[in-house]
Design an enzyme around this catalytic site. Structure first.
Site, PDB file in Angstrom:
ATOM      1  CB  SER A  91      35.160  44.636  43.378  1.00  0.00           C
ATOM      2  OG  SER A  91      35.211  43.620  42.442  1.00  0.00           O
ATOM      3  CG  ASP A 233      32.538  42.765  38.725  1.00  0.00           C
ATOM      4  OD1 ASP A 233      32.857  42.005  39.661  1.00  0.00           O
ATOM      5  OD2 ASP A 233      33.179  43.794  38.444  1.00  0.00           O
TER       6      ASP A 233
HETATM    7 MG    MG Z   1      33.914  42.682  41.223  1.00  0.00          MG
END
Ligand code: MG
Length: 439
Positions: A91, A233
């Site tokens: 991430s 995301d």
């Molecule tokens: Mg992320």
């Protein structure tokens, strides 16, 4: 414990090794028909991917390789296909990190399923006979299908007519989808930090890391600046002056936008600012508050059928009609819709006032031990809540201390209507945290 707030994450080579990836894939893929697989664009993702493929095939499962795509794109595929998926990513963590996020039917697996994977992890690996091995397939349309889903969820005509000029700082796997989507939305797109494997800057989208984006927005007279984290995301915005909207303000703007489209239930976490509570009340929505982490938000979205939107102030937004995981690309499209309706973000953000707030991070190697010590001293006389860490609520604000789920750190969040009270209590809390880390 292998799992943190969001999947398994750590330093490549010591905490996250090819052996770990092989065992996780073997435990998670077992007895499935098909498992989807994707990676972000870290240097170490390719190695982990090849191990995961071999390990899954060895259990007799077919592997659908989706390539290098964002986490929400992989999640959307698993939702559509009703299957499991593995995303190799760390991430927003820097390049030396990597990890695995495990999905089923569009959302990260639950704590219960994580425990099942952990239980299987230590067991002997499952190896089927030579004539029962899984097969490897490649699928190239996941991005296209994700884009089409997003286009169905916003007013395309309105966005196209606004002819928005944007600078998008991808710095990661978002480069494979966001610039293309923006162009399909009729935007004039300037993209930066796109093109190579690895990162151009630290992938955490903080004000410091986005200074160049701000400059580019000003230099090109763009309306909006957009940035993702490493796996897209999350999404973060600047106004036309290149100034960040601020995470709490962004969350407020999108929460109100969703409530205005359809009244219903909003899922937020204990880290959300007072602004969110006030906006939900003002727009006559309902609110359920859960522990930090998108897994908790996804679970609550699934359980509560009247939930229309959920998210976290980190720039993670889950939309009812999208995929049940934070989707930075759909989030991006929604903010373009907001721009098309309201114009200037510098003006819009003035309507979303936040109170004095502090969010601090303290490096700490033994989080559990430190939290035990903090728990005894962190007593300020508010209403105590231990859903996740320790939170004390007051008439005019709150304090929250919790162990980070992704890093060796203790986090402090405090917000009060009065700056004086905030400073006074935050100072005391900081002292308690620092003492607990030292001992
Ligand atoms: Mg992320």
């Amino acid at each position: 414990m292998l799992f943190g707030t969001s999947g398994i994450r750590g330093l490549y080579g010591t905490e996250i090794t090819p052996l770990l990836a092989m065992k996780i894939a073997n435990a998670f893929a077992q007895k499935e028909r098909e498992i989807a697989l994707a990676t972000d664009m870290r240097e170490t993702s390719e190695i982990l991917k090849n191990v995961v493929i071999s390990s899954a095939l060895a259990t007799g499962v077919n592997v659908m390789d989706l390539g290098e795509i964002p986490t929400p794109t992989l999640a959307f595929y698993t939702q559509k296909k009703n299957c499991k998926g593995i995303m190799i990513t760390a991430s927003h963590n820097p390049g030396e990190y990597n990890g695995l996020k495990l999905y089923r039917n569009g959302r990260e697996i639950s704590k219960k399923e994580e425990a099942e994977v952990e239980a299987d992890y230590g067991k002997e690996m499952r190896l089927v006979k030579w004539d029962k091995l899984g097969k490897l397939f490649h699928y190239e349309y996941a991005v296209r299908e994700h884009i089409e889903m997003i286009k169905r969820n916003v007013n395309m005509e309105k966005i196209r007519n606004a002819k928005i000029k944007v600078v998008v700082d991808c710095n990661g796997v978002g480069m494979h989808i966001t610039p293309a989507l923006l162009r399909e939305m009729g935007c004039i797109v300037i993209s930066m930090n796109c093109g190579k494997r690895g990162f151009y800057r630290n992938p955490e989208p903080t004000a410091e890391n986005l200074a160049e984006l701000g400059k580019m927005v000003r230099a090109s007279s763009a309306h909006i600046g957009i940035a993702h984290d490493g796996d897209a995301d999350r999404v973060i915005f600047t106004d036309e002056n290149g100034e960040m909207l601020g995470l709490d303000v962004q969350f407020g703007i999108i929460t109100e936008h969703e409530l205005k489209q359809k009244n219903g239930l909003i899922i937020s976490t204990i880290e959300a600012s007072l602004l969110i509570k006030e906006l939900i009340k003002k727009n006559k929505g309902k609110n359920i508050v859960v522990g930090v982490g998108s897994t908790n938000v996804s679970e609550a979205m699934e359980k509560n059928k009247n939930a229309i939107f959920g998210g976290e102030p980190a720039g993670e937004y889950i939309f009812k009609n999208g995929v049940n995981t934070p989707d930075g690309i759909l989030g991006c499209a929604k903010f373009l819709e907001i721009f098309a309706e309201n114009g200037s973000f510098a003006q819009l953000k003035k309507n979303y006032k936040i109170y004095p707030i502090i969010r601090k991070k303290f490096g700490c190697t033994d989080r559990k031990r430190a939290m035990e010590k903090i728990s005894k001293a962190f007593l300020f006389g508010g209403n105590r809540n231990v859903i996740d860490g320790i939170r004390e609520d007051f008439e005019d604000g709150f304090m929250l201390v919790r162990a980070s789920g992704t890093e060796n750190a203790i986090r402090l969040t405090a917000e009060f209507r009065s700056m004086d009270k905030l400073m006074e209590l935050a100072e005391k809390a900081e002292k308690i945290i620092k003492d607990a880390i030292k001992k």
